[in-house]
Each structure stands twice: as C-alpha cells, then as structure tokens.
Scaffold this active site. Sequence first.
Site, PDB file in Angstrom:
ATOM      1  CG  HIS A  80      48.145  44.612  45.441  1.00  0.00           C
ATOM      2  ND1 HIS A  80      47.820  43.316  45.138  1.00  0.00           N
ATOM      3  CD2 HIS A  80      49.388  44.822  44.934  1.00  0.00           C
ATOM      4  CE1 HIS A  80      48.829  42.762  44.473  1.00  0.00           C
ATOM      5  NE2 HIS A  80      49.790  43.653  44.332  1.00  0.00           N
TER       6      HIS A  80
ATOM      7  CB  CYS B 104      41.989  41.657  47.273  1.00  0.00           C
ATOM      8  SG  CYS B 104      42.555  40.290  46.256  1.00  0.00           S
TER       9      CYS B 104
END
Length: 436
Positions: A249, A299
């Site tokens: 992430h 991301c």
Amino acid sequence: MDPKHRQILQRNRLNLVTALNPADICDGLLSKGVFTQDMIDEIQGKITRRDQARQLVIDLETRGSQALPAFLECLRETGQHALAELLQCGDGARLPPSVPIQPSLIPLPVQNTKYAEKPDRPDFTPSRLGPLRPERLPVPNPFSPSSETQAVRPTRPRRDSIQCYKMDASPCGICLIINNVDFGPDCDLKDRKGSDIDCDKMEKRFKALNFEVIAKRNLKYKRIRHEMASLAKRDHSAYDCCVVIILSHGTEANHNRFPGAVHGVDGPAVPVQLITNYLNGQNCPSLQGKPKLFFIQACGGGEKDTGFEVSPDEVEPSLGGIDDQMDAIPISSSSDSLSTSDELDARATLPTPSDILVSYSTFPGYVSWRDTQAGSWYVENLDRVLEENAATDDLVTMLMMVNAAVSQISAKGLYKQMPGSFNFLRKHLYFQSSLS
C-alpha cells in the site's frame, strides 16, 4: 518512413539485432544516401555488434520512404539474403522495389547561424546530423520523396552519442523484492490479495534477466529500512546494477525529489525518497556510477482518475478484472480519502540522484489498481513488456510501452491509471537476455 515499412522493421527487430552484420552494409547505406557519415560514425562507435545493429535499425526508421528498399538491396549485395527475404515477405506482401529518385539540391541557409547555435525546437535532433559549415554541406537523401524533403535546419556540432551502461556481469546484480500482503488489524489497511502473483512474476522475470533475486514478505516499517540498509552495506563491486521492487500500500509524502511512501504491514510508511537514499553514491560506494532501479507498485495517493474523453481511434479500451482493488490507505473503513500524515524522513536532503530511476505504477496523488485474481495492472504489463522486448529495447523505451498499455485499462469500466517514472539515468540501459 512509410508506416508499413516501420512496422516491418519493428516486427523483425529481434531477428535483425541477432543476425545483422552492420559492418558489411554501412558503406552501401552511405553511398545510397540513406545515412549520413555522422550516423555511420555513431553506429560504428558502438562496442558490440548487437549494439551496432540495434542503432542501425533505430536510425533506419527515421529515414525516407525508400530507406527500406535500399536497405534490402544492401542486404542482398552483401550476401545477407535470409534477412532480406524475411523483411521482403514478413508482412505477407512484397515491398515495392527501390526506385531511384533524382536528388534535389538544397541550398545552404546563411541567415540562421544564431539559430544553429541555440536551437530550442522540440524536434531538434543534433545526434542525427553533422555540423553545418560552408565547407560541409548535408548530403541529400535521394530516397526521400519530395513531400518529405524539407530545408535542412542548421545544427550544433555533433557530440558523442549516449553510451550504454555495462550490464554483462554474471549475475548482473541483486534484485530485492519487498512483498507486503497481510496488514495488521490496527493499521486500517486491507490485505493485498493478488500481490503474491505480482511477486512471483517479478521473481521469475528478473531471474531470467540474470539477477540474484531476494524476496521478502510482510515487512514492517523498521524491517523495510533494515533490509534496505543491509542491501546498501553489501559489496556490489562485482555487479553492474541493483534493482528494488516494492509491492505494498502507498500514500503521499513530502519530498524534494521522489514522491510517495510505501507502508509496512504494521502501518507506518517509508518515503520512497528515503528508500532511494540508501543506495546513492554516498551511502553505497560500490554502486557509484551503476544504475539503481526502483519499481513501486503502490498508490501514490487517494485520488481516483476517471480519465477524459478522446476519439475512439486514440485508444483501445481494456477492462480491468472483476475484483480490482486500490493500493491506498483510507482514513476510515468507510472512506477512500488519503491520510495526510507525512514521515519527517521524507524531507531529508539527498545528494544528486545520478544513475537512479524510480518507476511508479501510478501518477503521484492517484490510486493504483490491483486485480485480486491476476495481480496489478502495472506489474502484469511490466512483466509482459520485459519478456517481449528486453532483448532489443532499452529500459526507458520499455517503460513507455508499459505506460501506454496500462493507460488503456479501465477499472469497473470507469477509473484509469497512468504509470510514470523519475529518470536520473545517464546512459541507455539494456538488460541481459538469453540472446545476448
């Protein structure tokens, strides 16, 4: 060059790079006006035959509509009949024969000497043309049709062409893969289903490119930093390159060079800028002057890109998987918003980041999509492009191919993704391959 001719060259580039003998045909291409002497010098300046062949094919695609027929004629004149026949019939149709065209005389521009010294046009290509002086006129290309013949722009004196990084060590270097899949219950981050697929692809791909691969799974914040520090302390003197791949992430972070941060499985995020800092010339002397490559599947923020409308001819839309997820951190379970907390280390001062390339799966600030069944869009296409093109194309060119492929995919029929890179390499980088 005619688009059909260019496609023939591109389809057969691997065969040409593998089998072509450039030394035999350079004189012929020069005498036929296809290449200038400076272009021949650039080709002959390459160290290996493969590099010479690769440069010759790249240059050939920039010439006129009769360049390919002239090239075929040179191949036959030098006994390279197999390659000539391959190109002649490669698209199922015979190419038109070479038709000599009377060269047109191009007068020397005498009013643009100031422009010759300070060109600022985006299509200016000093590496392709020699210096324009009264005693050295440019050689007209008799194979270019009149529609393509334009007044020759004066250019700067030609400098040495961009060199290539040495990439022939065995193994070529170390490839560290950090694969974060299972996140702690207290960090408000979902598990990254499908990331193991990405990890397997990258491990197999870089082993095929002759790297020593080290894969680490589910690392906490401190462990990520520990692994990077250990990698920096290793002696890379016998290696030519170093690769770091991070699957996790991600979020935004303050920075002055490389944006973004990647989360440990315990929640805190390590800035990408800090990760690159471990391997810079100051902290890892044995990698000085050698390429250090970072591939980040995470991301870059919380914004979702819905794209913009274009002509149907511009793209070939491709739908994502049935269960696409984001590699972003939400503030709460009911929100996809971005956490605004930044690590202080992201503002640390770094030396000049020479010989570093950071490839991001998405544009800074935006989410990156991952299919739980097939893996992430970015890694899937990166793996495919490396498999299909590593034997013939340099890294930067291949990353543009990845950008183009990913940009055509849509998540849930709506959301888009645009990869990109921060490139501080000083030379072309060609990976090793089984055909090298």
